[in-house]
Design a protein around this motif. Structure first.
Motif, PDB file in Angstrom:
ATOM      1  N   VAL A  12       0.434  -0.817   0.317  1.00 18.66           N
ATOM      2  CA  VAL A  12      -0.135  -0.035  -0.328  1.00 18.66           C
ATOM      3  C   VAL A  12       0.904   1.021   0.037  1.00 18.66           C
ATOM      4  N   HIS A  13       0.007   2.238  -0.845  1.00 16.41           N
ATOM      5  CA  HIS A  13       1.068   3.405  -1.126  1.00 16.41           C
ATOM      6  C   HIS A  13      -0.090   4.468  -1.233  1.00 16.41           C
ATOM      7  N   LEU A  15      -0.932   8.162  -2.049  1.00 19.23           N
ATOM      8  CA  LEU A  15      -1.233   9.078  -3.384  1.00 19.23           C
ATOM      9  C   LEU A  15      -1.161  10.128  -2.814  1.00 19.23           C
ATOM     10  N   VAL A  16      -0.342  11.055  -3.913  1.00 19.74           N
ATOM     11  CA  VAL A  16       0.310  12.382  -4.144  1.00 19.74           C
ATOM     12  C   VAL A  16       0.373  12.790  -4.830  1.00 19.74           C
ATOM     13  N   THR A  17       0.299  14.496  -4.273  1.00 23.81           N
ATOM     14  CA  THR A  17       0.883  15.435  -6.117  1.00 23.81           C
ATOM     15  C   THR A  17       2.183  15.295  -5.788  1.00 23.81           C
ATOM     16  N   ASP A  18       2.254  15.087  -7.506  1.00 26.35           N
ATOM     17  CA  ASP A  18       3.757  15.850  -7.695  1.00 26.35           C
ATOM     18  C   ASP A  18       4.880  14.547  -7.790  1.00 26.35           C
ATOM     19  N   ARG A  19       4.305  13.423  -8.500  1.00 26.72           N
ATOM     20  CA  ARG A  19       4.584  11.876  -8.633  1.00 26.72           C
ATOM     21  C   ARG A  19       3.687  11.093  -9.330  1.00 26.72           C
ATOM     22  N   LYS A  20       4.740  10.280  -9.800  1.00 29.27           N
ATOM     23  CA  LYS A  20       3.971   9.613 -11.679  1.00 29.27           C
ATOM     24  C   LYS A  20       3.265   8.406 -10.718  1.00 29.27           C
ATOM     25  N   LEU A  21       2.096   8.167 -11.148  1.00 25.67           N
ATOM     26  CA  LEU A  21       1.497   6.997 -10.795  1.00 25.67           C
ATOM     27  C   LEU A  21       1.435   5.523 -11.829  1.00 25.67           C
ATOM     28  N   ILE A  22       2.475   4.660 -10.817  1.00 22.74           N
ATOM     29  CA  ILE A  22       3.047   3.818 -12.195  1.00 22.74           C
ATOM     30  C   ILE A  22       2.720   2.126 -11.124  1.00 22.74           C
ATOM     31  N   LEU A  23       1.990   1.065 -11.860  1.00 22.58           N
ATOM     32  CA  LEU A  23       1.368  -0.348 -11.589  1.00 22.58           C
ATOM     33  C   LEU A  23       1.661  -0.477 -12.463  1.00 22.58           C
ATOM     34  N   GLY A  24       2.136  -2.269 -12.262  1.00 23.35           N
ATOM     35  CA  GLY A  24       2.682  -2.942 -12.983  1.00 23.35           C
ATOM     36  C   GLY A  24       3.657  -2.315 -13.978  1.00 23.35           C
ATOM     37  N   GLY A  25       4.970  -1.357 -13.338  1.00 17.81           N
ATOM     38  CA  GLY A  25       4.868  -0.788 -14.710  1.00 17.81           C
ATOM     39  C   GLY A  25       4.650  -0.101 -15.561  1.00 17.81           C
ATOM     40  N   LEU A  35       3.485   7.308  -3.677  1.00 17.21           N
ATOM     41  CA  LEU A  35       4.419   8.189  -2.602  1.00 17.21           C
ATOM     42  C   LEU A  35       5.061   6.763  -1.315  1.00 17.21           C
ATOM     43  N   GLY A  36       6.497   7.215  -2.182  1.00 14.78           N
ATOM     44  CA  GLY A  36       7.551   5.528  -1.640  1.00 14.78           C
ATOM     45  C   GLY A  36       8.972   6.172  -1.683  1.00 14.78           C
ATOM     46  N   HIS A  37       9.782   5.206  -1.587  1.00  9.96           N
ATOM     47  CA  HIS A  37      11.680   5.509  -1.656  1.00  9.96           C
ATOM     48  C   HIS A  37      11.382   5.039  -3.129  1.00  9.96           C
ATOM     49  N   SER A  38      11.129   3.776  -3.521  1.00 10.38           N
ATOM     50  CA  SER A  38      11.126   3.953  -4.910  1.00 10.38           C
ATOM     51  C   SER A  38      10.144   4.291  -5.827  1.00 10.38           C
ATOM     52  N   ASP A  39       9.887   4.038  -7.138  1.00 12.21           N
ATOM     53  CA  ASP A  39       8.655   4.408  -7.977  1.00 12.21           C
ATOM     54  C   ASP A  39       7.426   4.083  -6.866  1.00 12.21           C
ATOM     55  N   ALA A  40       7.735   3.394  -6.131  1.00 13.25           N
ATOM     56  CA  ALA A  40       6.071   2.932  -5.517  1.00 13.25           C
ATOM     57  C   ALA A  40       5.184   2.016  -5.671  1.00 13.25           C
ATOM     58  N   ASP A  41       5.320   1.507  -6.777  1.00 14.48           N
ATOM     59  CA  ASP A  41       4.715   0.606  -7.694  1.00 14.48           C
ATOM     60  C   ASP A  41       4.058  -0.884  -6.546  1.00 14.48           C
ATOM     61  N   VAL A  42       2.549  -0.675  -5.805  1.00 19.20           N
ATOM     62  CA  VAL A  42       1.984  -1.440  -5.452  1.00 19.20           C
ATOM     63  C   VAL A  42       1.478  -2.406  -6.000  1.00 19.20           C
ATOM     64  N   LEU A  43       1.775  -2.798  -7.462  1.00 21.02           N
ATOM     65  CA  LEU A  43       1.058  -3.726  -8.069  1.00 21.02           C
ATOM     66  C   LEU A  43       2.502  -4.422  -7.675  1.00 21.02           C
ATOM     67  N   THR A  44       3.689  -4.128  -8.559  1.00 21.24           N
ATOM     68  CA  THR A  44       5.467  -5.040  -8.685  1.00 21.24           C
ATOM     69  C   THR A  44       5.091  -5.176  -7.513  1.00 21.24           C
ATOM     70  N   HIS A  45       5.326  -4.449  -6.854  1.00 25.94           N
ATOM     71  CA  HIS A  45       5.224  -4.509  -5.106  1.00 25.94           C
ATOM     72  C   HIS A  45       4.979  -5.700  -4.370  1.00 25.94           C
ATOM     73  N   SER A 145     -11.911   6.188  -0.349  1.00 26.44           N
ATOM     74  CA  SER A 145     -11.454   7.708   0.303  1.00 26.44           C
ATOM     75  C   SER A 145     -10.511   8.135  -1.489  1.00 26.44           C
ATOM     76  N   GLY A 146      -9.636   7.779  -1.673  1.00 22.76           N
ATOM     77  CA  GLY A 146      -8.713   8.604  -2.784  1.00 22.76           C
ATOM     78  C   GLY A 146      -6.573   8.826  -2.055  1.00 22.76           C
ATOM     79  N   ASP A 147      -7.016   8.120  -0.790  1.00 21.27           N
ATOM     80  CA  ASP A 147      -5.949   8.755  -0.198  1.00 21.27           C
ATOM     81  C   ASP A 147      -4.518   7.603  -0.695  1.00 21.27           C
ATOM     82  N   GLY A 148      -4.930   6.741  -1.182  1.00 16.34           N
ATOM     83  CA  GLY A 148      -3.664   5.211  -1.345  1.00 16.34           C
ATOM     84  C   GLY A 148      -4.909   4.194  -1.907  1.00 16.34           C
ATOM     85  N   ILE A 149      -3.236   4.178  -2.810  1.00 16.65           N
ATOM     86  CA  ILE A 149      -3.634   2.785  -3.296  1.00 16.65           C
ATOM     87  C   ILE A 149      -3.335   1.126  -2.970  1.00 16.65           C
ATOM     88  N   ALA A 150      -3.148   0.256  -2.937  1.00 14.19           N
ATOM     89  CA  ALA A 150      -3.296  -0.685  -2.522  1.00 14.19           C
ATOM     90  C   ALA A 150      -3.660  -2.139  -3.292  1.00 14.19           C
TER      91      ALA A 150
END
Length: 160
Positions: A12-13, A15-25, A35-45, A145-150
């Motif tokens: 889970v990560h 959602l914030v402004t000024d970041r790309k949304l990357i899922l499954g690459g 938001l995360g240390h890497s690209d925060a791709d929750v699916l791949t993680h 609520s749109g605060d994050g993605i899991a």
């Protein structure tokens, strides 16, 4: 004798402004990213954790700690390739992956096939051995609520 193992992963990560949304690459057009240390791709993680768990090799925090600067902004598909190498070193290969992304928005259906293709490529399996689903939580909880993605993932590995 064939060994068959199953693992589960969750990530889970926020959602914030000024970041790309990357899922499954896949870089998904959206006004916020994860938001995360890497690209925060929750699916791949989640998939990586499922595979590491199946092989009893710990989790992504063990292999790619967020305290290590070399993983800052890292492409999670590159990290996934490393997980694939770890599995091979221990005599395993990926059999199949089934994952669910939980997000109220954006709608992910147009990107699912690209996510499947990316995961299949990095783990060296056919795309028909990778399933990716997306669901909402009917506006309940932090994903609703749109605060994050899991994401949840189940994966199986085999060895000869």
């Amino acid at each position: 004798m064939l060994k068959f193992r199953i693992g589960h992963g969750y990530d889970v990560h926020r959602l914030v402004t000024d970041r790309k949304l990357i899922l499954g690459g896949v870089d998904i057009p959206y006004e916020r990213g994860l938001l995360g240390h890497s690209d925060a791709d929750v699916l791949t993680h989640a998939v990586m954790d499922a595979l590491l768990g199946a092989a009893a090799l710990g989790d992504i925090g063990k292999h790619f700690p967020d305290t290590d600067a070399q993983y800052s902004g890292a492409d999670s598909l590159i990290l996934a390739a490393h997980v694939c190498s770890l599995l091979e070193e221990h005599g395993y290969r990926v059999n199949n992956i089934d994952a669910t992304v939980i997000a109220q928005r954006p709608k992910l259906a147009p990107y699912i096939e690209d996510m499947r293709d990316n995961l299949a490529r990095v783990f060296g399996i056919d795309a028909d051995a990778v399933n990716v689903k997306a669901t909402t939580e009917e506006k309940l909880g932090f994903t609703g609520s749109g605060d994050g993605i899991a994401a949840h993932a189940v994966a199986s590995i085999i060895s000869d």
